[in-house]
Design an enzyme around this catalytic site. Sequence first.
Site, mmCIF file in Angstrom:
data_model
loop_
_atom_site.group_PDB
_atom_site.id
_atom_site.type_symbol
_atom_site.label_atom_id
_atom_site.label_comp_id
_atom_site.label_asym_id
_atom_site.label_seq_id
_atom_site.Cartn_x
_atom_site.Cartn_y
_atom_site.Cartn_z
ATOM 1 N N ASP A 11 0.933 -1.313 0.004
ATOM 2 C CA ASP A 11 0.004 -0.031 0.043
ATOM 3 C C ASP A 11 0.802 1.282 -0.151
ATOM 4 O O ASP A 11 2.140 0.991 0.340
ATOM 5 C CB ASP A 11 -0.740 0.008 1.326
ATOM 6 C CG ASP A 11 -1.788 1.194 1.164
ATOM 7 O OD1 ASP A 11 -2.594 1.614 0.409
ATOM 8 O OD2 ASP A 11 -1.811 1.829 2.357
ATOM 9 N N SER A 12 0.392 2.390 -0.235
ATOM 10 C CA SER A 12 1.050 3.669 -0.212
ATOM 11 C C SER A 12 1.505 3.930 1.344
ATOM 12 O O SER A 12 2.343 4.841 1.620
ATOM 13 C CB SER A 12 0.116 4.833 -0.664
ATOM 14 O OG SER A 12 -1.081 4.774 0.056
ATOM 15 N N CYS A 74 -3.745 -0.973 -2.114
ATOM 16 C CA CYS A 74 -4.069 0.599 -2.285
ATOM 17 C C CYS A 74 -5.174 0.522 -3.632
ATOM 18 O O CYS A 74 -4.705 0.068 -4.486
ATOM 19 C CB CYS A 74 -2.904 1.232 -2.482
ATOM 20 S SG CYS A 74 -2.962 3.005 -2.908
ATOM 21 N N GLU A 153 -6.652 8.845 9.896
ATOM 22 C CA GLU A 153 -5.302 8.629 10.529
ATOM 23 C C GLU A 153 -5.469 9.255 11.744
ATOM 24 O O GLU A 153 -4.469 9.057 12.792
ATOM 25 C CB GLU A 153 -4.133 9.155 9.613
ATOM 26 C CG GLU A 153 -3.991 8.121 8.430
ATOM 27 C CD GLU A 153 -2.376 8.195 7.558
ATOM 28 O OE1 GLU A 153 -1.787 8.970 7.985
ATOM 29 O OE2 GLU A 153 -2.800 7.791 6.592
ATOM 30 N N CYS A 185 -11.341 3.274 -0.907
ATOM 31 C CA CYS A 185 -9.812 3.586 -0.155
ATOM 32 C C CYS A 185 -9.823 2.888 1.210
ATOM 33 O O CYS A 185 -10.514 2.707 1.661
ATOM 34 C CB CYS A 185 -10.354 5.155 -0.076
ATOM 35 S SG CYS A 185 -8.701 5.794 0.738
ATOM 36 N N THR A 186 -8.415 2.509 1.038
ATOM 37 C CA THR A 186 -8.008 1.589 2.390
ATOM 38 C C THR A 186 -8.484 2.203 3.806
ATOM 39 O O THR A 186 -8.714 1.484 4.496
ATOM 40 C CB THR A 186 -6.682 1.542 2.525
ATOM 41 O OG1 THR A 186 -5.901 2.959 2.217
ATOM 42 C CG2 THR A 186 -5.816 0.564 1.215
ATOM 43 N N HIS A 187 -8.723 3.589 3.709
ATOM 44 C CA HIS A 187 -8.979 4.357 5.025
ATOM 45 C C HIS A 187 -10.518 4.016 5.500
ATOM 46 O O HIS A 187 -10.649 4.236 6.711
ATOM 47 C CB HIS A 187 -8.367 5.614 5.110
ATOM 48 C CG HIS A 187 -6.933 5.909 5.039
ATOM 49 N ND1 HIS A 187 -6.224 5.193 4.065
ATOM 50 C CD2 HIS A 187 -5.969 6.422 6.041
ATOM 51 C CE1 HIS A 187 -4.650 5.443 4.313
ATOM 52 N NE2 HIS A 187 -4.844 6.376 5.439
#
Length: 269
Positions: A11-12, A74, A153, A185-187
């Site tokens: 992932d990024s 990602c 985050e 999106c991963t988040h």
Amino acid sequence: MSNSRPIGVFDSGIGGLTVVRALTHYLPHENIVYFGDTARVPYGPKSPQVVREYSAQDADILLQHNVKAIVVACNTVSAVALDVVQKRAKIPVIGVIFPGAEAAVKATRKKRVGIIGTIGTVNSNAYTNAIRQFDAEVQVFSQACPLFVPLAEEGWMDHKATELIAKEYLFPLTLEKIDTLVLGCTHYPLLKDVIGKVLHNNVTLIDSGEATAKAVATMLEAEGLQNTSKLKSNLQFYVSDIPQKFTEVGERFLGQKLGKVHRVAALAM
Ligand code: DGL
């Protein structure tokens, strides 16, 4: 035949840990090597050209670990650079777009699906194209939600500011009467509750990471690549910046303690 070689996931940055979380849920005995490009995150606002260059280097880091398959956690990379990774690796490569798109097509009753993701993911139209491949009649409405990444985050999952921003981003999608929304999106799985609340809990939320973990399980079985060992899996984490923030914030994304996080040699910026 058992195959204890690890699955490589990249992932990024930190967000891909939500995909590792889903993988450990569906495949508790698979060993995993994770790489998060924390020195160069975020990928979402970057050009496809740069994301493609970074993705090639990220894949090479995993390939050094003798991985048996690569999961591109990602969404931005899956949207604009999956072919780059597939070309480099002579092993199965799975991105998050197709599994997420397929799950959305299965879930929608009114054939009206919303997509939220980074600017890069939304501009690529990758989800729209994938959904249309599964069912050309589905109407797709996309919205980039870049502020969701720092909010997740920061741990602002039930903060008033997050709810306000979610209302602002999601309002246009409510006007389109979507019945299904892909968290592209991963988040975003961390913001599931606030997103659900803003949509009055009457829209089905699709977690691409979870759909991907199921697709990985199917692929491992089809390819005879499962680890049949019943030992607890080994998770290894690598990052490109110093590991401090990743270790602190990562637990929330992974849902368990991370243990030791290693730093890889510096990558070209
Ligand atoms: N991992 C990215 C994605 O899923 C979000 C963070 C970033 O912009 O790099 O698209």
